[in-house]
Design a protein around this motif. Structure first.
Motif, mmCIF file in Angstrom:
data_model
loop_
_atom_site.group_PDB
_atom_site.id
_atom_site.type_symbol
_atom_site.label_atom_id
_atom_site.label_comp_id
_atom_site.label_asym_id
_atom_site.label_seq_id
_atom_site.Cartn_x
_atom_site.Cartn_y
_atom_site.Cartn_z
ATOM 1 N N THR B 131 -10.152 -2.933 -48.723
ATOM 2 C CA THR B 131 -10.803 -1.620 -48.561
ATOM 3 C C THR B 131 -12.301 -1.716 -48.796
ATOM 4 O O THR B 131 -13.069 -0.941 -48.239
ATOM 5 N N HIS B 132 -12.705 -2.681 -49.640
ATOM 6 C CA HIS B 132 -14.118 -2.815 -49.983
ATOM 7 C C HIS B 132 -14.750 -4.085 -49.411
ATOM 8 O O HIS B 132 -15.852 -4.453 -49.785
ATOM 9 N N HIS B 133 -14.028 -4.774 -48.541
ATOM 10 C CA HIS B 133 -14.630 -5.879 -47.804
ATOM 11 C C HIS B 133 -15.200 -5.332 -46.490
ATOM 12 O O HIS B 133 -14.763 -4.282 -46.011
ATOM 13 N N ALA B 134 -16.140 -6.072 -45.923
ATOM 14 C CA ALA B 134 -16.638 -5.693 -44.596
ATOM 15 C C ALA B 134 -16.760 -6.975 -43.788
ATOM 16 O O ALA B 134 -17.762 -7.681 -43.857
ATOM 17 N N THR B 135 -15.718 -7.297 -43.060
ATOM 18 C CA THR B 135 -15.717 -8.517 -42.254
ATOM 19 C C THR B 135 -15.734 -8.167 -40.771
ATOM 20 O O THR B 135 -15.389 -8.972 -39.917
ATOM 21 N N GLU B 136 -16.116 -6.935 -40.475
ATOM 22 C CA GLU B 136 -16.208 -6.443 -39.098
ATOM 23 C C GLU B 136 -17.580 -5.829 -38.811
ATOM 24 O O GLU B 136 -17.885 -5.465 -37.683
ATOM 25 N N ASP B 137 -18.378 -5.652 -39.858
ATOM 26 C CA ASP B 137 -19.593 -4.835 -39.723
ATOM 27 C C ASP B 137 -20.618 -5.393 -38.735
ATOM 28 O O ASP B 137 -21.258 -4.631 -38.011
ATOM 29 N N ILE B 138 -20.735 -6.730 -38.683
ATOM 30 C CA ILE B 138 -21.721 -7.302 -37.755
ATOM 31 C C ILE B 138 -21.292 -7.018 -36.313
ATOM 32 O O ILE B 138 -22.111 -6.640 -35.464
ATOM 33 N N ALA B 139 -19.993 -7.179 -36.063
ATOM 34 C CA ALA B 139 -19.470 -6.922 -34.717
ATOM 35 C C ALA B 139 -19.717 -5.478 -34.308
ATOM 36 O O ALA B 139 -20.139 -5.191 -33.181
ATOM 37 N N ILE B 140 -19.482 -4.577 -35.233
ATOM 38 C CA ILE B 140 -19.657 -3.149 -34.940
ATOM 39 C C ILE B 140 -21.132 -2.847 -34.708
ATOM 40 O O ILE B 140 -21.515 -2.257 -33.689
ATOM 41 N N MET B 141 -21.958 -3.257 -35.648
ATOM 42 C CA MET B 141 -23.376 -2.890 -35.591
ATOM 43 C C MET B 141 -24.092 -3.523 -34.406
ATOM 44 O O MET B 141 -24.963 -2.911 -33.809
ATOM 45 N N ARG B 142 -23.719 -4.760 -34.059
ATOM 46 C CA ARG B 142 -24.478 -5.382 -32.974
ATOM 47 C C ARG B 142 -24.068 -4.834 -31.613
ATOM 48 O O ARG B 142 -24.757 -5.031 -30.622
ATOM 49 N N SER B 143 -22.947 -4.108 -31.585
ATOM 50 C CA SER B 143 -22.546 -3.492 -30.314
ATOM 51 C C SER B 143 -23.240 -2.146 -30.086
ATOM 52 O O SER B 143 -23.087 -1.535 -29.036
ATOM 53 N N PHE B 144 -23.986 -1.659 -31.065
ATOM 54 C CA PHE B 144 -24.705 -0.385 -30.888
ATOM 55 C C PHE B 144 -26.071 -0.667 -30.255
ATOM 56 O O PHE B 144 -26.891 -1.378 -30.846
ATOM 57 N N ALA B 145 -26.309 -0.096 -29.098
ATOM 58 C CA ALA B 145 -27.617 -0.258 -28.457
ATOM 59 C C ALA B 145 -28.707 0.237 -29.407
ATOM 60 O O ALA B 145 -28.482 1.169 -30.180
ATOM 61 N N ASN B 146 -29.858 -0.382 -29.333
ATOM 62 C CA ASN B 146 -31.054 -0.081 -30.155
ATOM 63 C C ASN B 146 -30.974 -0.639 -31.574
ATOM 64 O O ASN B 146 -31.974 -0.641 -32.282
ATOM 65 N N MET B 147 -29.808 -1.088 -32.019
ATOM 66 C CA MET B 147 -29.685 -1.549 -33.411
ATOM 67 C C MET B 147 -30.128 -3.000 -33.561
ATOM 68 O O MET B 147 -29.794 -3.839 -32.723
ATOM 69 N N THR B 148 -30.874 -3.266 -34.616
ATOM 70 C CA THR B 148 -31.235 -4.626 -35.006
ATOM 71 C C THR B 148 -30.377 -4.995 -36.214
ATOM 72 O O THR B 148 -30.177 -4.168 -37.104
ATOM 73 N N VAL B 149 -29.841 -6.223 -36.221
ATOM 74 C CA VAL B 149 -28.911 -6.624 -37.288
ATOM 75 C C VAL B 149 -29.437 -7.871 -38.006
ATOM 76 O O VAL B 149 -29.663 -8.904 -37.371
ATOM 77 N N ILE B 150 -29.605 -7.743 -39.302
ATOM 78 C CA ILE B 150 -30.139 -8.857 -40.106
ATOM 79 C C ILE B 150 -29.186 -9.153 -41.267
ATOM 80 O O ILE B 150 -28.711 -8.230 -41.930
ATOM 81 N N VAL B 151 -28.907 -10.443 -41.464
ATOM 82 C CA VAL B 151 -28.098 -10.858 -42.613
ATOM 83 C C VAL B 151 -28.920 -11.886 -43.408
ATOM 84 O O VAL B 151 -28.920 -13.077 -43.080
ATOM 85 N N PRO B 152 -29.640 -11.439 -44.428
ATOM 86 C CA PRO B 152 -30.504 -12.359 -45.173
ATOM 87 C C PRO B 152 -29.694 -13.396 -45.952
ATOM 88 O O PRO B 152 -28.574 -13.131 -46.388
ATOM 89 N N ALA B 153 -30.320 -14.564 -46.126
ATOM 90 C CA ALA B 153 -29.655 -15.675 -46.805
ATOM 91 C C ALA B 153 -29.538 -15.444 -48.301
ATOM 92 O O ALA B 153 -28.602 -15.925 -48.934
ATOM 93 N N ASP B 154 -30.496 -14.719 -48.861
ATOM 94 C CA ASP B 154 -30.495 -14.501 -50.312
ATOM 95 C C ASP B 154 -31.428 -13.345 -50.650
ATOM 96 O O ASP B 154 -31.922 -12.640 -49.758
ATOM 97 N N GLY B 155 -31.666 -13.164 -51.937
ATOM 98 C CA GLY B 155 -32.497 -12.050 -52.376
ATOM 99 C C GLY B 155 -33.923 -12.129 -51.879
ATOM 100 O O GLY B 155 -34.524 -11.108 -51.526
ATOM 101 N N ILE B 156 -34.458 -13.323 -51.837
ATOM 102 C CA ILE B 156 -35.849 -13.469 -51.396
ATOM 103 C C ILE B 156 -35.961 -13.144 -49.910
ATOM 104 O O ILE B 156 -36.878 -12.449 -49.476
ATOM 105 N N GLU B 157 -34.983 -13.600 -49.147
ATOM 106 C CA GLU B 157 -35.017 -13.256 -47.720
ATOM 107 C C GLU B 157 -34.743 -11.766 -47.523
ATOM 108 O O GLU B 157 -35.243 -11.156 -46.572
ATOM 109 N N THR B 158 -33.973 -11.175 -48.414
ATOM 110 C CA THR B 158 -33.749 -9.727 -48.348
ATOM 111 C C THR B 158 -35.074 -9.006 -48.522
ATOM 112 O O THR B 158 -35.373 -8.047 -47.787
#
Lengths: 283, 339
Positions: B131-158
């Motif tokens: 219920t509290h995992h998100a293993t689909e979010d990148i697939a969902i978000m990148r399918s939305f037109a206009n959306m940019t999707v970033i997954v930083p490697a760590d806190g500094i990249e965040t």
């Protein structure tokens, strides 16, 4: 109270837009006419008397905002924006057609004067609350208006926003509910009832006014009372008639969405004119 | 440019031990001064997401909607329409699924300048369960037109991603972990740019394309494989999933001819799929495999247990690299005829 001249002018405007809605529906090949006609008099009052907007500067950041949460009623809203002068009425001929800026639900990025893209129900009120909070945070004094349907209130997101607006004492927001009592599958109270509606909003911390949504004086009165209300959001439950002005559509669930041919179009125009004659409009 | 692996202990940042989430909270506070129109929003997660640090500093520019994510994103859309710069933080599962339609219709369709910082991404909230995992979010978000999707490697990249997002017009989804992840970078100056992958290790035998926490694991795997297997392993930090850096992918295809993608996500629709799209459309063949959740919901456990079980850690990556290095595939010296 409206002056007699004001009252007549507003009626003329509403009549003209009702005719435009019928013409546009005819050309568009079908539209959500019923719910457009039921909300129309309130929109006329907002756009032609109260809202601070400038057709020559539609993106003015200090303008008043309006969110048509019941986006399917675009067939009422878009002809109204044309009547107001945001764009040429001739553009309405493209409604629903390839690459038209106008479809069944309004696209704010394509329609001058339209403040929000809507159509999926239950989205308008949260956006309107965001706009009202946006005004407050930026110390701007623009006002935000929102219009939902009554069946639309089945969507839970409305009640999430209702809670937030009361919690943050959002008093620069006025919500109208177009209580026309019909949704696609039938009468609202049969499909999924919303009563006791006024008590629900009161329980959520809102100030509630109940009016006849086709009585221009009552609409104006409610807007002025809402403007005077401090520290809580205001909702006006407007009792309306679905298809108002077109006798064969009035209070008929099936006219939620429909197409008309030129024969029905003539009948609709005649019915609209007849209603306004009864209201005392002779010219 | 920082290429140092800092190990599995928390890194030092600003002379304080800060988690990934705390770093972005601090960065937002800095940005609050720079951008007077920046507003923060959350749905009863100001403490869990660390956006509460912004709330403490700018209480008049902060809205907590309570546990109501649809409303949260609708309000953010409305605020953006009045000229504000909303930064919305909640858990990835709720941002991408509970409020998916508001994100898509209110924010992306209207192309509004809303920045979403989605915490607890992937299986980082491990023992909390699916219920509290998100293993689909990148697939969902990148399918939305206009959306940019970033997954930083760590806190500094965040921190880099959040700063860059402020100057990047339109909706941005930044997916981070729970905040306790080990750090890869030790300083912010390594040339972060939205849409531009970062080379982490150079190599010629195989390329590992990683995102999020798996960047550190991939780097460790590359170092191990260099010493123990004599392999020259390239590692790319693909922090931006959309728009994806096609040049970096094609360079890896032509120069290493073997690619492994690693993502804390379902292997359907995420990083691996995005990379595969680029390769398939190029007409160039290469050995290719995806590491991630194999169209399944994750088990319960501690994060390190799950990262190990789903082969997202260095050991798992090493295993997959050895597998793909052992595979025969047709090599053709002249690829010009394949276009």
């Amino acid at each position: 109270m409206l002056t007699n001249d004001e009252y007549k002018e507003l009626l003329k405007t509403a009549r003209s837009i009702r005719h435009s809605v019928i013409d546009t529906t005819l050309k568009a090949g079908g539209a959500h006419v019923g719910g457009a006609m039921s909300m129309l008099d309130i929109l006329v009052m907002l756009y032609f008397k109260y809202m601070n907007i400038d057709v020559n500067n539609p993106d003015n950041p200090d303008r008043d905002r309006f969110v048509l949460s019941k986006g399917h009623a675009a067939i009422g809203y878009i002809p109204l924006l044309a009547e107001k002068g945001f764009f040429d009425k001739k553009l309405l001929d493209s409604f629903n057609k390839f690459k038209s800026p106008f479809g069944m639900h309004p696209d704010a990025n394509k329609i001058p004067g339209c403040d929000a893209s809507t159509g999926s129900l239950g989205h308008g009120l949260p956006m309107a609350v965001g706009m009202a909070l946006g005004a407050r945070i930026q110390n701007k004094n623009f006002y935000t208006y929102c219009m939902t349907g009554d069946g639309e209130l089945n969507e839970g997101s409305n009640w999430e926003a209702a809670m937030t607006a009361a919690h943050y004492k959002v008093d620069n927001l006025l919500l109208f509910i177009d209580r026309n009592r019909h949704m696609i599958d039938g009468p609202v109270e049969d499909v999924m009832g919303v009563e006791p509606l006024a008590d629900k909003w009161k329980a959520f911390g809102w100030k509630v006014f109940e009016i006849d949504g086709h009585d221009m004086n009552q609409i104006a009165d409610a807007i002025e009372k809402a403007h005077e209300t401090k520290d809580k959001p205001v909702v006006v439950i407007a009792k309306t008639t679905k298809g108002k002005g077109v006798d064969f559509m009035e209070d008929e669930t099936k006219w939620h969405y429909g197409a008309i041919d030129s024969f029905l179009g003539e009948q609709a125009h005649a019915s609209i004119d007849k209603m306004y004659v009864e209201y005392g409009l002779t010219d | 440019m920082s290429k140092e692996v800092t190990g599995t202990t928390w890194n030092v940042y600003d002379a304080n031990k800060l988690t990934q989430a705390e770093i972005y909270g601090k960065v937002l506070c800095d940005l609050g001064n720079k951008y007077p129109n920046l507003v923060g929003l959350t749905a009863d997660l100001s403490k869990s997401t660390k956006i509460g640090l912004f709330e403490e500093k700018f209480p008049e520019r902060f809205i907590n909607t309570g546990i109501a994510e649809q409303n949260l994103f609708g309000i953010a859309a409305g605020m953006a329409k009045t000229g504000l710069l909303p930064v919305v933080s909640t858990m990835s599962a709720f941002a991408s699924m509970r409020a998916a339609e508001q994100v898509r219709t209110d924010i992306c369709y209207q192309n509004l300048n809303v920045k979403i910082i989605a915490t607890h991404g992937g299986v980082s909230f491990a023992s909390a369960g699916t219920t509290h995992h998100a293993t689909e979010d990148i697939a969902i978000m990148r399918s939305f037109a206009n959306m940019t999707v970033i997954v930083p490697a760590d806190g500094i990249e965040t921190a880099n991603a959040v700063r860059a997002a402020m100057e990047y017009e339109g909706p941005v989804y930044i997916r981070i972990g729970r905040g306790f992840e080990p750090t890869y970078y030790d300083k912010e100056e390594y040339g972060f740019q939205i849409g531009k992958a970062v080379d982490v290790r150079d190599g010629t035998d195989i390329t590992i394309i990683a995102m999020g926490i798996t960047v550190l694991q991939a780097a460790e795997a590359a170092d191990f494989l260099a010493i123990n297997d004599g392999l020259s392993v390239r590692v790319i930090n693909m922090h931006t999933i959309k728009p994806i850096d096609k040049d970096a992918i094609m360079k890896a295809v032509t120069e290493t001819r073997r690619i492994v993608t690693v993502e804390e996500h379902n292997i359907i629709g995420g990083l691996g799929t995005a990379v595969a799209d680029v390769i398939a459309e190029s007409g160039k063949g290469c050995a290719f495999t995806k590491i991630g959740l194999k169209d399944e919901f994750a088990e319960i456990g501690y994060p390190e247990d799950l990262y190990s079980y789903y082969k997202l850690d260095a050991d798992g990556i090493i295993e997959k690299v050895r597998e793909i290095m052992g595979k025969d595939f047709e090599e053709d010296e002249d690829w010009d005829d394949e276009v």
